[in-house]
Design an enzyme around this catalytic site. Structure first.
Site, mmCIF file in Angstrom:
data_model
loop_
_atom_site.group_PDB
_atom_site.id
_atom_site.type_symbol
_atom_site.label_atom_id
_atom_site.label_comp_id
_atom_site.label_asym_id
_atom_site.label_seq_id
_atom_site.Cartn_x
_atom_site.Cartn_y
_atom_site.Cartn_z
ATOM 1 N N ILE A 244 -78.529 30.641 119.870
ATOM 2 C CA ILE A 244 -78.713 31.024 121.280
ATOM 3 C C ILE A 244 -79.504 29.945 122.005
ATOM 4 C CG2 ILE A 244 -79.775 32.701 122.845
ATOM 5 C CD1 ILE A 244 -79.342 34.795 120.567
ATOM 6 N N SER B 275 -89.940 25.386 116.312
ATOM 7 C CA SER B 275 -89.472 26.125 115.152
ATOM 8 C C SER B 275 -90.438 25.915 114.001
ATOM 9 C CB SER B 275 -88.072 25.659 114.737
ATOM 10 O OG SER B 275 -88.117 24.328 114.245
ATOM 11 N N ARG B 276 -90.255 26.674 112.951
ATOM 12 C CA ARG B 276 -91.136 26.527 111.793
ATOM 13 C C ARG B 276 -91.016 25.144 111.175
ATOM 14 N NH1 ARG B 276 -90.247 31.751 108.002
ATOM 15 N NH2 ARG B 276 -91.796 30.648 106.765
ATOM 16 N N GLU C 124 -88.398 51.099 123.789
ATOM 17 C CA GLU C 124 -87.214 51.218 124.651
ATOM 18 C C GLU C 124 -86.653 52.630 124.581
ATOM 19 O OE1 GLU C 124 -84.398 48.130 123.753
ATOM 20 O OE2 GLU C 124 -85.841 46.536 124.143
ATOM 21 N N ARG D 220 -87.164 39.716 120.768
ATOM 22 C CA ARG D 220 -87.454 41.068 120.320
ATOM 23 C C ARG D 220 -88.679 41.573 121.076
ATOM 24 N NH1 ARG D 220 -83.052 41.602 118.942
ATOM 25 N NH2 ARG D 220 -82.201 42.195 116.919
ATOM 26 N N GLY E 226 -82.432 28.624 117.682
ATOM 27 C CA GLY E 226 -81.239 28.840 116.872
ATOM 28 C C GLY E 226 -79.991 28.654 117.712
ATOM 29 N N HIS F 6 -82.067 45.647 128.200
ATOM 30 C CA HIS F 6 -81.560 45.193 126.900
ATOM 31 C C HIS F 6 -80.043 44.987 126.956
ATOM 32 C CE1 HIS F 6 -82.663 45.216 122.360
ATOM 33 N NE2 HIS F 6 -81.725 44.318 122.610
ATOM 34 N N ILE F 7 -79.619 44.191 127.933
ATOM 35 C CA ILE F 7 -78.187 43.958 128.135
ATOM 36 C C ILE F 7 -77.793 42.499 127.965
ATOM 37 C CG2 ILE F 7 -77.879 45.933 129.671
ATOM 38 C CD1 ILE F 7 -77.983 43.931 132.037
#
Length: 321
Positions: free
Chosen positions: A153, A172-173, A262, A233, A151, A281-282
């Site tokens: 990012i 990707s799909r 987390e 994720r 995407g 997670h930064i």
């Protein structure tokens, strides 16, 4: 006639708040500093950002006015999408605002790995001069990278590393071809290509389909000695399978910014692994966050008030992104 209310989940700076109020002069604005009364909760029509306490109170009502939620994040897996779909509530996210910082974080992880930076930091902590023959080093130039979830990012990352001589492919799909990628494969062809890549980067959203997508079967199919980066994720990765792949050197390195649980437990083996780089997670931290989100707030608010539709980043409540 009941009051129409917009609830903002964060306290916006005055200039951003005033901009929104000018766009929606017939609405009352509420936030934690100007909280909702019990009688006003059913009158909230728009939530800018997600406040779970307020939001869940609204969604639990038989009759409410909520029509649109603008999340302050790109991922929306923390929301009950089925409930929103059933109730006809629009949802939009902040896709795009994290592209630069996350792409740069991935690059930093890879340079730390390939240029001996991680090993040098460990030596510095011990006041030790690390002899060059003990420094793990390599070059990104010429490496083959697979970005799973290309995407906004992923596209920014592809642009950056392409300039360093990295051969970048996506998965990707749809397999729709994108700028800055040598090729984008369809996800159902994964097994045919996975063993070709030196670096695999996860930027998938979390859905039912992507939970534990990166499991033992996946890691067994990667090129032995590959590097794995997760800035997507945490629950998309089976942590036990990842640890086994690192212990057996099936994966030579993992750069991890997100985790199944987390904060990461203090007794997790990942902390002590020399071939793992952990960040808390930064990677998505953004300078001028309020400025960026208020721009999307404003654009979507203007569109919603004019057409009852959204201009940017509307989430498909079936697919989850």
């Amino acid at each position: 006639m009941s009051t129409k209310i917009i609830y903002t989940a964060i306290i916006l700076r005055p200039k951003h708040q005033e901009r929104l109020q000018a766009l929606a002069p017939t609405y009352e604005f509420r936030n934690a500093e100007n909280p909702l009364s019990e009688a006003e909760i059913p009158q909230v029509e728009i939530m800018l950002g997600w406040d779970p306490k307020v939001g869940n109170q609204i969604l639990a009502l038989e009759n409410h006015s909520l029509k649109w939620i603008q999340a302050n994040s790109a991922g929306v897996d923390y929301l009950d999408l089925a409930a929103l779909d059933k109730q006809g509530i629009l949802l939009s996210n902040m896709s795009g605002i994290h592209a630069i910082p996350i792409a740069e974080s991935v690059l930093a992880m890879l340079l730390a790995r390939y240029r001996g930076i991680q090993a040098s930091i460990r030596s510095q902590e011990k006041n030790e001069w690390l002899a060059f023959e003990h420094v793990p080093y390599d070059e990104l130039n010429g490496k083959k990278m697979l970005i799973i979830g290309p995407g906004k990012i992923g596209q920014r990352l592809a642009l950056i590393v392409q300039g360093l001589g990295v051969n970048v492919s996506g998965m990707s799909r749809s397999g729709r071809q994108l700028e800055h990628f040598d090729v984008v494969y369809r996800q159902d062809t994964l097994q045919q290509h996975l063993g070709d890549f030196d670096i695999i980067v996860n930027i998938l959203p979390l859905t039912n389909e992507t939970h534990h997508y990166y499991n033992e079967t996946f890691f067994n199919q990667v090129k032995p000695g590959a590097s794995f980066i997760n800035v997507g994720r945490g629950p998309s990765v089976d942590t036990d399978a990842l640890i086994r792949a690192l212990e057996t050197q099936q994966l030579a390195f993992a750069g991890l910014d997100v985790f199944e649980e987390e904060p990461l437990a203090a007794d997790s083996p990942l902390w002590q692994m020399e071939n793992v780089l952990i960040t808390p997670h930064i990677s998505g931290l953004v300078r001028h966050f309020q400025k960026l989100i208020s721009e999307i707030y404003s654009e979507n608010l203007k569109s919603y008030l004019a057409t009852q539709d959204l201009a940017r980043n509307q989430v498909d409540l079936t697919s989850g992104y």
